[in-house]
Write an enzyme that holds these catalytic residues in place. Sequence first.
Site, PDB file in Angstrom:
ATOM      1  N   HIS A 308       0.846  -1.185   0.000  1.00 61.20           N
ATOM      2  CA  HIS A 308       0.000   0.000   0.000  1.00 61.20           C
ATOM      3  C   HIS A 308       0.879   1.231   0.000  1.00 61.20           C
ATOM      4  O   HIS A 308       1.934   1.230   0.632  1.00 61.20           O
ATOM      5  CB  HIS A 308      -0.913   0.025   1.234  1.00 61.20           C
ATOM      6  CG  HIS A 308      -2.068   0.942   1.065  1.00 61.20           C
ATOM      7  ND1 HIS A 308      -1.997   2.282   1.348  1.00 61.20           N
ATOM      8  CD2 HIS A 308      -3.316   0.710   0.585  1.00 61.20           C
ATOM      9  CE1 HIS A 308      -3.157   2.841   1.058  1.00 61.20           C
ATOM     10  NE2 HIS A 308      -3.973   1.918   0.597  1.00 61.20           N
ATOM     11  N   ASP A 366      -7.868  -5.663   0.240  1.00 63.06           N
ATOM     12  CA  ASP A 366      -8.362  -6.505  -0.845  1.00 63.06           C
ATOM     13  C   ASP A 366      -7.912  -7.954  -0.752  1.00 63.06           C
ATOM     14  O   ASP A 366      -8.395  -8.794  -1.513  1.00 63.06           O
ATOM     15  CB  ASP A 366      -7.927  -5.927  -2.193  1.00 63.06           C
ATOM     16  CG  ASP A 366      -8.692  -4.667  -2.507  1.00 63.06           C
ATOM     17  OD1 ASP A 366      -9.865  -4.607  -2.133  1.00 63.06           O
ATOM     18  OD2 ASP A 366      -8.113  -3.751  -3.110  1.00 63.06           O
TER      19      ASP A 366
HETATM   20  N1  CMC Z   1       4.000  -7.601  -4.831  1.00 61.42           N
HETATM   21  C1  CMC Z   1       5.329  -7.599  -5.051  1.00 61.42           C
HETATM   22  N2  CMC Z   1       6.112  -6.525  -4.962  1.00 61.42           N
HETATM   23  C2  CMC Z   1       5.513  -5.364  -4.646  1.00 61.42           C
HETATM   24  C3  CMC Z   1       4.138  -5.272  -4.396  1.00 61.42           C
HETATM   25  C4  CMC Z   1       3.369  -6.450  -4.497  1.00 61.42           C
HETATM   26  N3  CMC Z   1       2.053  -6.423  -4.289  1.00 61.42           N
HETATM   27  N4  CMC Z   1       3.821  -3.988  -4.106  1.00 61.42           N
HETATM   28  C5  CMC Z   1       4.972  -3.293  -4.174  1.00 61.42           C
HETATM   29  N5  CMC Z   1       5.996  -4.121  -4.495  1.00 61.42           N
HETATM   30  C6  CMC Z   1       7.410  -3.787  -4.613  1.00 61.42           C
HETATM   31  C7  CMC Z   1       7.695  -2.977  -5.881  1.00 61.42           C
HETATM   32  O1  CMC Z   1       7.992  -3.824  -6.958  1.00 61.42           O
HETATM   33  C8  CMC Z   1       8.855  -2.155  -5.432  1.00 61.42           C
HETATM   34  O2  CMC Z   1      10.003  -2.994  -5.413  1.00 61.42           O
HETATM   35  P1  CMC Z   1      11.448  -2.408  -5.879  1.00 61.42           P
HETATM   36  O3  CMC Z   1      11.836  -1.438  -4.810  1.00 61.42           O
HETATM   37  O4  CMC Z   1      12.309  -3.611  -5.964  1.00 61.42           O
HETATM   38  O5  CMC Z   1      11.213  -1.762  -7.209  1.00 61.42           O
HETATM   39  C9  CMC Z   1       8.538  -1.831  -3.973  1.00 61.42           C
HETATM   40  O6  CMC Z   1       7.720  -2.911  -3.528  1.00 61.42           O
HETATM   41  C10 CMC Z   1       7.813  -0.519  -3.766  1.00 61.42           C
HETATM   42  O7  CMC Z   1       6.674  -0.529  -4.593  1.00 61.42           O
HETATM   43  P2  CMC Z   1       5.996   0.752  -5.196  1.00 61.42           P
HETATM   44  O8  CMC Z   1       5.388   0.361  -6.510  1.00 61.42           O
HETATM   45  O9  CMC Z   1       6.943   1.896  -5.175  1.00 61.42           O
HETATM   46  O10 CMC Z   1       4.875   1.038  -4.151  1.00 61.42           O
HETATM   47  P3  CMC Z   1       3.664   2.029  -4.363  1.00 61.42           P
HETATM   48  O11 CMC Z   1       3.425   2.664  -3.072  1.00 61.42           O
HETATM   49  O12 CMC Z   1       3.890   2.904  -5.532  1.00 61.42           O
HETATM   50  O13 CMC Z   1       2.457   1.027  -4.766  1.00 61.42           O
HETATM   51  C11 CMC Z   1       0.568  -0.352  -4.643  1.00 61.42           C
HETATM   52  C12 CMC Z   1       1.444   0.668  -3.913  1.00 61.42           C
HETATM   53  C13 CMC Z   1      -0.681  -0.642  -3.815  1.00 61.42           C
HETATM   54  C14 CMC Z   1       0.110   0.244  -5.988  1.00 61.42           C
HETATM   55  C15 CMC Z   1       1.391  -1.638  -4.879  1.00 61.42           C
HETATM   56  O14 CMC Z   1       1.840  -2.162  -3.647  1.00 61.42           O
HETATM   57  C16 CMC Z   1       0.584  -2.709  -5.634  1.00 61.42           C
HETATM   58  O15 CMC Z   1       0.453  -2.605  -6.858  1.00 61.42           O
HETATM   59  N6  CMC Z   1       0.031  -3.738  -4.919  1.00 61.42           N
HETATM   60  C17 CMC Z   1      -0.730  -4.778  -5.541  1.00 61.42           C
HETATM   61  C18 CMC Z   1      -2.108  -4.258  -5.946  1.00 61.42           C
HETATM   62  C19 CMC Z   1      -3.006  -4.066  -4.746  1.00 61.42           C
HETATM   63  O16 CMC Z   1      -3.177  -4.936  -3.908  1.00 61.42           O
HETATM   64  N7  CMC Z   1      -3.678  -2.875  -4.721  1.00 61.42           N
HETATM   65  C20 CMC Z   1      -4.689  -2.575  -3.699  1.00 61.42           C
HETATM   66  C21 CMC Z   1      -4.287  -1.461  -2.796  1.00 61.42           C
HETATM   67  S1  CMC Z   1      -5.378  -1.281  -1.388  1.00 61.42           S
HETATM   68  C22 CMC Z   1      -6.928  -0.928  -2.030  1.00 61.42           C
HETATM   69  C23 CMC Z   1      -6.973   0.306  -2.864  1.00 61.42           C
HETATM   70  O17 CMC Z   1      -6.266   1.278  -2.624  1.00 61.42           O
HETATM   71  O18 CMC Z   1      -7.745   0.303  -3.803  1.00 61.42           O
END
Ligand code: CMC
Length: 432
Positions: A308, A366
């Site tokens: 998140h 989720d």
């Molecule tokens: N699985 C594997 N790796 C992950 C995940 C995941 N679910 N989420 C983040 N990472 C890794 C990402 O690859 C990155 O790694 P590195 O530093 O090696 O590049 C690191 O963690 C930081 O990720 P980020 O993309 O900078 O994090 P963010 O804050 O931009 O993204 C997020 C947050 C929710 C978009 C992302 O965690 C994600 O896509 N999660 C899966 C989808 C999900 O469950 N979304 C629902 C969120 S809660 C309900 C809502 O808000 O609607």
Amino acid sequence: MSEKLATLSFSDGKPSVDFPVLGGSVGPEVIDVRALYAKTGMFTYDPGFMSTASCRSNITYIDGDEGILQYRGYPIEQLAEHCSFLEVAYLILNGELPNQRQLEVFVDIITHHTMVHEQLVRFYSGFRRDAHPMAVLCGVVGALSAFYHDSIDINDPPSREISAFRLIAKLPTITAMSYKYNTGQPFMYPRNSLSYVENFLYMMFGTPCEERKPNPVLTRAMERILILHADHEQNASTSTVRLAGSTGANPFACIAAGIASLWGPAHGGANEAVLKMLGEIGDAKNIPSFIKRVKDKEGHAMLMGFGHRVYKNYDPRAKIIQKTCHEVLEELDLKDDKLFKLALALEKVALEDDYFIKRKLYPNVDFYSGIVYKALGIPVSMFTAIFALARTVGWIAQWTELIGDPDQKIGRPRQLFTGAAGRDFVPMEKRK
Ligand code: CMC
């Protein structure tokens, strides 16, 4: 006390500039950079708004490090335990919990706006039978502005209020109709004798052929899920609603924009993606190879329902929903549900893995909501639509706040331009 300032200095000898630091009631202070361009000719660069507060708001507060979520100051755990969804909706919209009389009036108003214009029903037949419910919601909610001309004057407070009531009241009807259309069953008219959540489940699963008795455990589970999804500060879809609203667009159009933004798998579409992922993993013995693919970022593999932008400790909603999941599976005698067991096993592996620990990745709301929906008999394609139904309350409250905010301006970000600098037109015969 003198105003707190932040000083921006430059390494190239340019004079430094001061900016006011503003404090909220809780949470990080913000540096007010509105005058930055006027004072320096520079913009800030912040893709994804990692460090940007886009507005003032007094609706929802999140402390991501502590795993805190509050609506109007009340902890989500207490609201999920003690309130009905409409009680929480009243709180989010009005800032205070309703007393008995206020709640009765609010419930009565919402209950008496649940039917949709009969002509709107015909919209559905324009969609393919297999249309995704989110596609239907984008279209039909946007179309509400064509039916309720009397409430789209955004500068008129009673119009804003009636639009809010209409949206909250009609979303369950519109959402259930998208499911009925998929299945080929007749649309069910709302029943005013039922509660908001009972009514939604009735319109989803009832048929004209037989009586349907609401199950209180399942109704309560759905109520809780809706409460957990009702608002979440300035997330992508809420910011979309605000951006659309900043142009003066009508509330139905703004909420339709929010629905479109919610659809993506990184946001509201994650609940659907979790079930797809669990289905693909299939068995606990495949967890290690799946986790390896995620860690190797093979084909953009991700652990859906994990991570998140704000919660870096745990998502308080995930804890509540995991408990709800237990209750529902117990009630339905599905304690040995394969998917739930697989989800628990996957969560355990991930929480002990260095990759996820280092990146502060925890289950989000989720991760378990899909398992509850599935146990309730809700098809995967409806998951995000139900999220939209619940979030409509937050969107409309945030939109109303935006309209009343004296600082509000049309949202207009700038850019760091990296394209070709000015050049002269080249006639066709001289182009390479
Ligand atoms: N699985 C594997 N790796 C992950 C995940 C995941 N679910 N989420 C983040 N990472 C890794 C990402 O690859 C990155 O790694 P590195 O530093 O090696 O590049 C690191 O963690 C930081 O990720 P980020 O993309 O900078 O994090 P963010 O804050 O931009 O993204 C997020 C947050 C929710 C978009 C992302 O965690 C994600 O896509 N999660 C899966 C989808 C999900 O469950 N979304 C629902 C969120 S809660 C309900 C809502 O808000 O609607």
